[in-house]
Design an enzyme around this catalytic site. Structure first.
Site, PDB file in Angstrom:
ATOM      1  N   ASN A  46      33.089  35.570  50.085  1.00 35.58           N
ATOM      2  CA  ASN A  46      32.639  34.354  49.557  1.00 35.58           C
ATOM      3  C   ASN A  46      31.606  33.877  50.664  1.00 35.58           C
ATOM      4  O   ASN A  46      32.025  33.935  51.823  1.00 35.58           O
ATOM      5  CB  ASN A  46      33.655  33.361  49.401  1.00 35.58           C
ATOM      6  CG  ASN A  46      33.141  31.914  48.870  1.00 35.58           C
ATOM      7  OD1 ASN A  46      32.434  31.336  49.449  1.00 35.58           O
ATOM      8  ND2 ASN A  46      33.539  31.944  47.515  1.00 35.58           N
ATOM      9  N   HIS A  57      30.139  34.368  45.463  1.00 35.36           N
ATOM     10  CA  HIS A  57      31.686  34.501  45.542  1.00 35.36           C
ATOM     11  C   HIS A  57      31.898  36.027  46.056  1.00 35.36           C
ATOM     12  O   HIS A  57      30.875  36.658  46.330  1.00 35.36           O
ATOM     13  CB  HIS A  57      32.135  34.485  44.151  1.00 35.36           C
ATOM     14  CG  HIS A  57      32.273  33.115  43.537  1.00 35.36           C
ATOM     15  ND1 HIS A  57      33.101  32.636  42.551  1.00 35.36           N
ATOM     16  CD2 HIS A  57      31.827  31.847  44.130  1.00 35.36           C
ATOM     17  CE1 HIS A  57      32.945  31.367  42.364  1.00 35.36           C
ATOM     18  NE2 HIS A  57      32.358  30.873  43.211  1.00 35.36           N
ATOM     19  N   GLU A  59      33.229  38.586  45.130  1.00 37.17           N
ATOM     20  CA  GLU A  59      32.852  39.773  43.980  1.00 37.17           C
ATOM     21  C   GLU A  59      31.348  39.644  44.029  1.00 37.17           C
ATOM     22  O   GLU A  59      30.791  41.134  43.966  1.00 37.17           O
ATOM     23  CB  GLU A  59      33.554  39.421  42.649  1.00 37.17           C
ATOM     24  CG  GLU A  59      34.893  39.332  42.622  1.00 37.17           C
ATOM     25  CD  GLU A  59      35.620  37.774  42.714  1.00 37.17           C
ATOM     26  OE1 GLU A  59      34.802  36.955  43.605  1.00 37.17           O
ATOM     27  OE2 GLU A  59      36.521  37.466  42.015  1.00 37.17           O
ATOM     28  N   CYS A  84      37.092  34.494  39.072  1.00 31.35           N
ATOM     29  CA  CYS A  84      36.557  33.119  38.340  1.00 31.35           C
ATOM     30  C   CYS A  84      35.980  33.516  37.065  1.00 31.35           C
ATOM     31  O   CYS A  84      35.614  34.719  36.989  1.00 31.35           O
ATOM     32  CB  CYS A  84      35.733  32.224  39.065  1.00 31.35           C
ATOM     33  SG  CYS A  84      33.995  32.838  39.275  1.00 31.35           S
ATOM     34  N   CYS A  87      32.378  35.463  37.965  1.00 34.84           N
ATOM     35  CA  CYS A  87      32.729  36.807  38.385  1.00 34.84           C
ATOM     36  C   CYS A  87      33.288  37.827  37.392  1.00 34.84           C
ATOM     37  O   CYS A  87      32.934  38.893  37.123  1.00 34.84           O
ATOM     38  CB  CYS A  87      33.568  36.869  39.353  1.00 34.84           C
ATOM     39  SG  CYS A  87      32.749  36.189  40.932  1.00 34.84           S
ATOM     40  N   ASP A 147      34.346  25.139  45.230  1.00 33.92           N
ATOM     41  CA  ASP A 147      34.366  26.328  45.034  1.00 33.92           C
ATOM     42  C   ASP A 147      34.528  26.755  43.466  1.00 33.92           C
ATOM     43  O   ASP A 147      33.817  27.369  42.788  1.00 33.92           O
ATOM     44  CB  ASP A 147      34.949  27.384  45.832  1.00 33.92           C
ATOM     45  CG  ASP A 147      34.221  28.818  45.824  1.00 33.92           C
ATOM     46  OD1 ASP A 147      33.186  28.821  46.378  1.00 33.92           O
ATOM     47  OD2 ASP A 147      34.854  29.592  45.484  1.00 33.92           O
TER      48      ASP A 147
HETATM   49 ZN   LIG Z   1      34.086  33.872  41.256  1.00 38.95          ZN
END
Ligand SMILES: [Zn+2]
Length: 150
Positions: A46, A57, A59, A84, A87, A147
């Site tokens: 992140n 993020h 990923e 999330c 992602c 976030d």
């Molecule tokens: Zn994410």
């Protein structure tokens, strides 16, 4: 698939190490690795705090660092925390067939979205990932809420 799975522990540990690096830098402790079998194509964490980038993020950072891929069909994405929706959507968009998740105790909810779109989802329940993320949320709730847009 069997060959990939033998590398799961090692590659998830790498995702955790990247999460810890981000934590040590004062950032959100979420790390990720994109791999083809045992080969790491890209890794990251992140970058909200470090680069002021709300989209980076863990990923997304790993995918960016992996660069262009002609196909993701034989890749696995490792992430220290359950993805999330941004992602998870990217995983589906890029047709990444398999995701190994460090933990979904501190955050989760998109696993069924992934499975519905044909993604194989493995949840490791890794105690290191749970502890680090839990510590971060307790220490810096405002940053965490930023976030996840809470
Ligand atoms: Zn994410």
């Amino acid at each position: 698939m069997i060959q990939e799975q033998t590398h799961d522990a090692e590659l998830l540990t790498r995702a955790f190490e990247l999460a810890r690096k981000s934590y040590d830098e004062g950032g959100c402790p979420i790390g990720s690795v994109l791999a083809r079998g045992p080969e790491i194509l890209g890794e990251g964490h992140n970058q909200r705090v470090q680069n002021g980038d709300p989209i980076a993020h863990g990923e997304m950072d790993a995918l960016r660092n992996a660069g262009r891929q002609a196909s993701y069909a034989d890749t696995t994405l490792y992430t220290s925390l359950s993805p999330c929706m941004m992602c998870a959507g990217t995983i589906v968009q890029f047709k990444i067939p398999r995701v190994v998740i460090g933990e979904n105790v501190n955050f989760g909810g998109n696993e069924d979205f992934l499975r519905t779109h044909g993604v194989e989802v493995e949840i490791a329940n890794d105690a290191r990932c749970v502890e680090l993320m839990g510590r971060f949320i307790a220490d810096r709730p405002a940053l965490w809420n930023e976030d996840i847009a809470e």
